[in-house]
Design an enzyme around this catalytic site. Structure first.
Site, PDB file in Angstrom:
ATOM      1  NE  ARG B  32      41.015  36.828  35.256  1.00 36.10           N
ATOM      2  CZ  ARG B  32      41.461  36.413  36.445  1.00 36.10           C
ATOM      3  NH1 ARG B  32      42.541  35.649  36.528  1.00 36.10           N
ATOM      4  NH2 ARG B  32      40.851  36.764  37.553  1.00 36.10           N
ATOM      5  NE  ARG B  36      48.599  37.233  33.288  1.00 38.08           N
ATOM      6  CZ  ARG B  36      49.238  37.495  34.421  1.00 38.08           C
ATOM      7  NH1 ARG B  36      50.556  37.566  34.420  1.00 38.08           N
ATOM      8  NH2 ARG B  36      48.583  37.681  35.546  1.00 38.08           N
ATOM      9  NE  ARG B  45      49.345  42.201  29.781  1.00 39.12           N
ATOM     10  CZ  ARG B  45      50.271  43.071  30.136  1.00 39.12           C
ATOM     11  NH1 ARG B  45      51.137  43.499  29.254  1.00 39.12           N
ATOM     12  NH2 ARG B  45      50.321  43.528  31.381  1.00 39.12           N
ATOM     13  CG  ASP B  81      40.566  45.317  34.182  1.00 39.45           C
ATOM     14  OD1 ASP B  81      41.137  44.218  34.300  1.00 39.45           O
ATOM     15  OD2 ASP B  81      40.297  46.053  35.164  1.00 39.45           O
ATOM     16  CE1 TYR B 158      41.753  45.558  42.642  1.00 38.24           C
ATOM     17  CE2 TYR B 158      39.529  45.031  41.923  1.00 38.24           C
ATOM     18  CZ  TYR B 158      40.846  44.650  42.144  1.00 38.24           C
ATOM     19  OH  TYR B 158      41.243  43.373  41.852  1.00 38.24           O
TER      20      TYR B 158
END
Lengths: 351, 351
Positions: B32, B36, B45, B81, B158
């Site tokens: 990652r 962020r 974003r 993703d 998921y």
């Protein structure tokens, strides 16, 4: 306790397994066996606050007895909570419905650690000792009673984070940035825990379990640097002759270090093969575990299959205590616990 | 790609480490790394929806390049993703702000698995291939680009749970109670993932990583019974000569099985000693990891200390790729990443 009762307890499956003596089958108990999956527990809990259930010895004893009345379990564990110690420390403790424990004034730095109240264990946690006495008197004389406390790391992580945590950032940053304060906090918790466990022993428990439930969040290097010595001090200060079960989850990378910290029995979760775990731990130590609690949400057939698979892997090696890898889930059907008990008993017949 | 560029990529630190050839220092990239914690990422974003950032190749390329412009990292990883595949399967996918991915119509049984849309990867995920092409053209010619996908277990968990999970009850119960449906779901995901990874390779990535991020929830016995063969099929179907990094967290009890499933490099988190992990994995495989992401929230001194401690444990054994044990935390200061890069580079000078 008279000599005959003492002998019967000493000869119980559970105590024999703690001493790694051969038993016809492994003893079985379940973490959180007195919990919300039991309808009689939920009924009481709907009437009485969780902390009150812990603090009123006759209620704590009643709850402790609930699962052993229903099922042929081989040990009882005193009903209490690893965070009871947070209250006398003065940090504020509440058990919110459905959200788990919350600490109102988390401990984040040196000043807050210095400000923790000093704890007279007999005075502030004496209700647990009384619960042990009441329970011991009511319990079948050959059924061992287990006492427990949270390991210093796991209790400290709650005190620092204030609640359950995903990354344990604040706990780890306290270690890294204020190691002296961290060690002071750990030493304080160890001192209290020694008195607390030895007090439970004096009151009548036959063995103790140390719950380092969240220790699996740590790297082996951090465990060695910040935790190991404290757990070792605690374990080595338990009254001689009383077995200590040293339990953690997510410890597949920490096993050798947990062993180094001590314990007669190492408790593991389901995320490691029991045979592999035991061979890494070596001789001279028992093992407790390790069915995945989720399996108890499946049917009797799956429970039987997975139980037998664990028993087969252990292959009657003396010193195995059958348990779940972590606490029983609240949505577990009571029939599943009965199926698990049957599966463990049944296997014995096949040996 | 001309022969000279191909040779420069082939001779890069990262590609050499994937092949377990000696390098003057281990290559470094971060899971990652385009995320962020970067102010330029947060700015973009705030203007564009997460899915749109993935779907617009020029934006995905731009984000992929952000960290390698700032820091001397040894590989880029395409911005995408692991759940992009959920959308063409028809289960509904959204990335809610701050809460992570949500699947609107989770897959809970045989009928829902049968009803999953069949996926033409080139058509429905072609935007990722295009992002790879745009990125590859813009990237320094000697900097390898990593492609990736979620491992079948992690994606399936998921799809079944609908969101992140603590106990993975529904996923495990599907395995136990409807194994044929479970295997069908896994086979479907494997087929898609093979096309997806080979498509990324054709578009220009030099290596691929398979993220089995949540596989550590499983017991070794369940992994062997329900997962191993599917991961093996996926890994063995990747275009020959392209290194595969097989990554999971909480895998200290599963290492030998992950190795059995395949991969040129096994990625581990921080909850196992790198030396112990590698000796259990044996020769013939590289290792990636394993600094605790929380360390990057500490100061430069702690970062340096823990980085050097890992490098020392590895002792220049060829085949080590330095990385975090899991994705970089969003609150990580950018200066901490700079400090990590310095610590890795600096150590090389000491060897």
């Amino acid at each position: 306790m008279d000599a005959r009762t003492r002998k019967r307890l000493h000869d119980s499956l559970f105590m024999k397994a703690c001493r790694r003596e051969p038993t016809p089958r492994p003893p079985l108990w379940l973490m959180r066996q007195a919990g919300r999956y039991l309808p009689e527990y939920r009924k009481l809990r709907s009437e009485v606050d969780f902390l009150q259930m812990c603090k009123r010895p006759e209620l704590a004893a009643e709850v402790t007895l609930m699962p052993v009345r229903r099922f042929s379990l081989d040990a009882a564990i005193i009903f209490a909570d690893i965070l009871l110690v947070a209250e006398p420390l003065g940090v504020g403790l509440n058990f919110t419905k459905g959200e788990g424990p919350v600490i109102y004034r988390p401990v984040r730095g040196t000043a807050e650690i210095e400000a923790l109240e000093s704890v007279d264990v007999a005075e502030s946690l004496g209700f647990v000792f009384e619960a042990v006495r009441v329970t011991r008197a009511a319990l079948a004389p050959d059924l061992p009673l287990i006492g427990f406390c949270g390991a210093p790391f796991t209790v400290a992580s709650y005190l620092v984070q204030g609640c359950g945590s995903k990354h344990y950032e604040r706990t780890k940053l306290l270690m890294y940035e204020a190691p002296a304060a961290w060690h002071k906090l750990m030493e304080k918790l160890v001192r209290i825990s020694i008195d607390y466990l030895n007090g439970q022993i004096e009151a009548g428990v036959q063995a103790v379990q140390i719950f380092d439930s969240w220790v699996g969040a740590l790297s082996p290097a951090d465990y060695r640097k910040y935790v190991l010595e404290h757990s070792r001090t605690l374990i080595s200060s338990i009254k001689s002759g009383v077995p200590v079960i040293h339990f953690g989850t997510g410890t597949a990378g920490l096993l050798e270090l947990l062993r180094e910290a001590g314990g007669d029995v190492i408790g593991v979760d389901w995320r490691i093969d029991l045979g592999q775990a035991w061979s890494r731990l070596g001789d001279g130590v028992g093992i407790q575990g390790n069915l995945d609690p989720v399996v108890l949400l499946g049917g009797a057939e799956e429970i039987r299959r997975q139980t037998h698979s664990i028993l087969k892997a252990v292959n009657n090696r003396p010193g195995h205590i059958f348990n779940l890898g972590h606490g029983i889930l609240l949505q577990t059907p009571v029939e599943s616990v009965a199926a698990l008990v049957d599966a463990v008993h049944e296997h014995a017949g096949h040996v």
